[in-house]
Design an enzyme around this catalytic site. Structure first.
Site, mmCIF file in Angstrom:
data_model
loop_
_atom_site.group_PDB
_atom_site.id
_atom_site.type_symbol
_atom_site.label_atom_id
_atom_site.label_comp_id
_atom_site.label_asym_id
_atom_site.label_seq_id
_atom_site.Cartn_x
_atom_site.Cartn_y
_atom_site.Cartn_z
ATOM 1 N N GLU A 209 -8.269 11.205 10.415
ATOM 2 C CA GLU A 209 -8.939 11.502 9.146
ATOM 3 C C GLU A 209 -10.457 11.514 9.303
ATOM 4 O O GLU A 209 -11.188 11.411 8.325
ATOM 5 C CB GLU A 209 -8.504 10.491 8.079
ATOM 6 C CG GLU A 209 -7.006 10.568 7.811
ATOM 7 C CD GLU A 209 -6.563 9.800 6.583
ATOM 8 O OE1 GLU A 209 -7.414 9.235 5.874
ATOM 9 O OE2 GLU A 209 -5.352 9.777 6.325
ATOM 10 N N ASP A 317 1.348 2.461 -2.070
ATOM 11 C CA ASP A 317 1.495 3.826 -1.539
ATOM 12 C C ASP A 317 2.952 4.021 -1.115
ATOM 13 O O ASP A 317 3.760 4.568 -1.868
ATOM 14 C CB ASP A 317 0.526 4.015 -0.367
ATOM 15 C CG ASP A 317 0.751 5.307 0.413
ATOM 16 O OD1 ASP A 317 1.507 6.179 -0.047
ATOM 17 O OD2 ASP A 317 0.169 5.468 1.518
ATOM 18 N N LYS A 342 0.245 10.858 -4.110
ATOM 19 C CA LYS A 342 0.224 11.937 -3.124
ATOM 20 C C LYS A 342 1.253 12.967 -3.586
ATOM 21 O O LYS A 342 2.463 12.725 -3.465
ATOM 22 C CB LYS A 342 0.628 11.413 -1.747
ATOM 23 C CG LYS A 342 -0.355 10.441 -1.093
ATOM 24 C CD LYS A 342 0.309 9.774 0.113
ATOM 25 C CE LYS A 342 -0.690 9.058 1.012
ATOM 26 N NZ LYS A 342 0.015 8.195 2.009
ATOM 27 N N SER A 372 -2.875 12.408 6.136
ATOM 28 C CA SER A 372 -3.602 12.439 7.410
ATOM 29 C C SER A 372 -3.552 13.841 8.031
ATOM 30 O O SER A 372 -4.466 14.243 8.741
ATOM 31 C CB SER A 372 -3.058 11.380 8.362
ATOM 32 O OG SER A 372 -1.659 11.472 8.464
ATOM 33 N N LYS A 393 -8.976 9.445 -2.418
ATOM 34 C CA LYS A 393 -9.038 9.031 -1.004
ATOM 35 C C LYS A 393 -8.698 10.250 -0.158
ATOM 36 O O LYS A 393 -7.613 10.813 -0.286
ATOM 37 C CB LYS A 393 -8.026 7.910 -0.803
ATOM 38 C CG LYS A 393 -7.869 7.400 0.607
ATOM 39 C CD LYS A 393 -6.736 6.374 0.659
ATOM 40 C CE LYS A 393 -6.305 6.147 2.094
ATOM 41 N NZ LYS A 393 -5.030 5.421 2.198
#
Ligand code: PGA
Ligand code: ZN
Length: 434
Positions: A209, A317, A342, A372, A393
Site C-alpha cells: 500500500e 474489518d 469495503k 491492498s 483508509k
C-alpha cells in the site's frame, strides 16, 4: 425503451491491479448514450466471511485470471440487468444478487457483481449530470470530506510479515481540511522514512500500500519509529497527529491453541493478553484507532476487548466484512464502536451503503477502505464524500492507485471551495461526550 437511463449494454474485460493481479473492469451503457466504467480491487488479508471473488485457476496468471468472471458479466449479469433503470441502484443490485443466487456471490463472483454495481452508478450519475459523490448521497445530504488514516509503516501480509501488525497509520487529527490532512501525512511519511534510514533500516522496501516495510525486532519498534517520525516532522504527538493500527489479528490467530502468535516477537498470547498488550501500547503512544484487535470469529472476546480499549476507536474489518448481518450481531453485543467498509467484501453498493447507515444509526463510526490490491479507479473517494463516512483508509501517500483516491478527494474539496466541510477528528469513535 422507457427511460434514457435504462441499461442497454454491459461489457467487462480483464485488467490488472496494483499488485499485477488480474481484476474485473466493466462498462455499463444506457439508452440515452451515457456510459460508466469501474474497476474493482482485491485484498491480501481476506476475511473468511467475505463475498468470494471468482478466479479462473489453471495456468494463466498463476491461477488468478478473471476471464470466467468477465464472461459471467457479459452473459448472466448483462441479461439480468439489461432493461433495468440504472437510477434504481437497489433494483439493479437485487437483480445482480439474484442472478448469482448465493449469499457470498461465489457463482458469478463478487468481483463481477461489484464491477457492474459501481459502473451502473457511474453511468446513472453521468446521465443525471452529477458528480458521483452527489449522485450517491442520500437526498440532499451535504458532501463531507473524510478524515484520512494514512499508512506509514506496513507489516503482516502486506510486507513479507516484517512485523506482525499489518498497518501503522497516521491520523492527522489537528488538520482543518482534507488537503491539510494529506500534507501532514506526507510530512510524516517523509520524516519517518528519514528516521528509518538513520537507524540503519532499509527504506527501499515499499509495501503493497506504499508504506515503508522495514524489518524490525518488535511491533513496538514500529510504533516508536512512527512516533519519532511525527515529532521529527514538527507535529505534536496526540494533538496534531495521532496513530492508528490495523492489527489484522486473524492473520496470526492459531485456532487450535486459541492463541495469537506474534512471530516477530516469538510470543503466543491469549485474547485477553493481546488486549492487554494493545492497552500497554496505547498507554505509551497516542493510538486513537485499533482495527481488528482480535480474530474474525473470536466473538467471545471482542466485547471484552472493546470495553478494555473503549477510549479508542475499536474498528471491525474481518469481523464485520461489510455484512449487515454480522454488523447487527456486533451491535447487539457491543463488539466494536466502528466499522470498516469495503464494498468488495459484500459485492454491491446497496449493501455497503446499508452497512454505513446501519452503523450510523447505532452511533458507530465508519471508515471507508480501499484494498491492498487496488487500481487507478477512484470511485471510493466519491462514496466516502457522498455517504458521509467521516473517515477513509486508502494506503500511503504514494503509488498511483493510492494517490488516485487522494487526488479525487483533493479535487472535490477544491471544487467545493468554501462549501466544503471536513469531518476532522470528530469523525472518530468514541463520539465525544456531550
Ligand atoms: P487487504 O488489507 O486489502 O489486504 O485485505 C486491508 C485491511 O486489512 O484493512
Ligand atoms: Zn484490516
Amino acid at each position: 425503451m422507457k427511460n434514457r437511463t435504462d441499461i442497454i449494454e454491459v461489457f467487462a474485460w480483464e485488467a490488472l491491479d496494483s499488485r499485477g493481479t488480474p481484476t474485473v473492469a466493466c462498462e455499463v451503457g444506457l439508452t440515452g448514450g451515457t456510459r460508466g466504467t469501474a474497476m474493482v480491487p482485491s485484498g491480501a488479508s481476506v476475511g473468511t466471511h467475505e463475498a468470494k471473488a471468482l478466479r479462473d485457476g489453471g495456468q494463466r496468471y498463476g491461477g488468478d485470471g478473471v476471464r470466467t468472471a468477465t464472461a459471467q458479466v457479459n452473459s448472466v449479469l448483462a441479461t439480468a440487468v439489461r432493461g433495468l433503470d440504472a437510477t434504481a441502484q437497489a433494483d439493479v443490485d437485487t437483480a445482480l444478487r439474484a442472478a448469482d443466487g448465493t449469499a457470498d456471490l461465489s457463482v458469478v463472483g463478487a468481483n463481477a457483481v461489484l464491477a457492474v454495481s459501481v459502473a451502473t452508478a457511474r453511468a446513472a450519475a453521468d446521465a443525471a449530470g452529477e458528480p458521483l459523490y452527489r449522485y450517491v448521497a442520500e437526498g440532499s445530504a451535504a458532501p463531507l470530506l473524510p478524515m484520512p488514516m494514512v499508512n506509514i509503516i506496513s507489516g503482516g501480509a502486506h510486507a513479507g510479515r516484517a512485523v506482525d501488525i499489518q498497518d501503522f497509520l497516521v491520523v492527522p487529527i489537528g488538520a482543518g481540511s482534507f488537503a491539510e490532512a494529506i500534507e501532514t501525512a506526507w510530512e510524516v511519511r517523509r520524516s519517518t522514512a528519514a528516521v528509518v534510514a538513520s537507524r540503519g533500516h532499509n527504506v527501499a522496501l515499499i509495501a503493497d500500500e506504499g508504506g515503508l516495510g522495514p524489518v524490525l525486532p518488535s511491533n513496538r519498534a514500529a510504533l516508536e519509529l512512527l512516533a519519532a517520525g511525527i515529532e521529527k516532522a514538527g507535529f505534536r504527538l496526540g494533538t496534531d497527529a495521532a496513530i492508528a493500527i490495523d492489527v489484522a489479528a486473524s492473520e496470526f490467530y492459531d485456532p487450535a491453541g486459541r492463541t495469537y502468535d506474534l512471530a516477530a516477537e516469538q510470543r503466543a498470547l491469549t485474547a485477553v493478553e493481546l488486549t492487554e498488550e494493545l492497552r500497554s501500547w496505547a498507554a505509551d503512544f497516542p493510538i486513537v484507532s485499533i482495527e481488528d484487535p482480535l480474530a474474525e470469529d473470536d466473538w467471545e472476546h471482542w466485547p471484552g476487548a472493546a470495553a478494555a480499549l473503549a477510549g479508542m476507536q475499536v474498528l471491525g474489518d474481518d469481523l464485520f466484512v461489510t455484512d449487515p448481518k454480522r454488523l447487527r450481531r456486533g451491535i447487539a453485543c457491543s463488539a466494536a464502536n466502528a466499522v470498516l467498509v469495503k464494498p468488495n467484501q459484500i459485492g454491491t453498493l446497496t449493501a455497503a451503503h446499508e452497512v454505513v447507515n446501519l452503523a450510523h444509526g447505532a452511533a458507530m463510526a465508519t471508515v471507508l477502505s480501499a484494498r491492498s490490491g487496488e487500481t487507478e479507479d477512484s470511485w471510493l473517494a466519491d462514496l466516502a464524500v457522498g455517504w458521509r463516512t467521516g473517515q477513509i483508509k486508502v494506503g500511503s501517500t504514494m503509488r498511483s492507485e493510492r494517490t488516485a483516491k487522494w487526488n479525487r478527494l483533493l479535487e472535490i474539496e477544491a471544487r467545493l471551495g468554501s462549501a466544503a466541510t471536513f469531518a476532522g477528528a470528530a469523525a472518530l469513535a468514541p463520539a465525544p461526550a456531550v
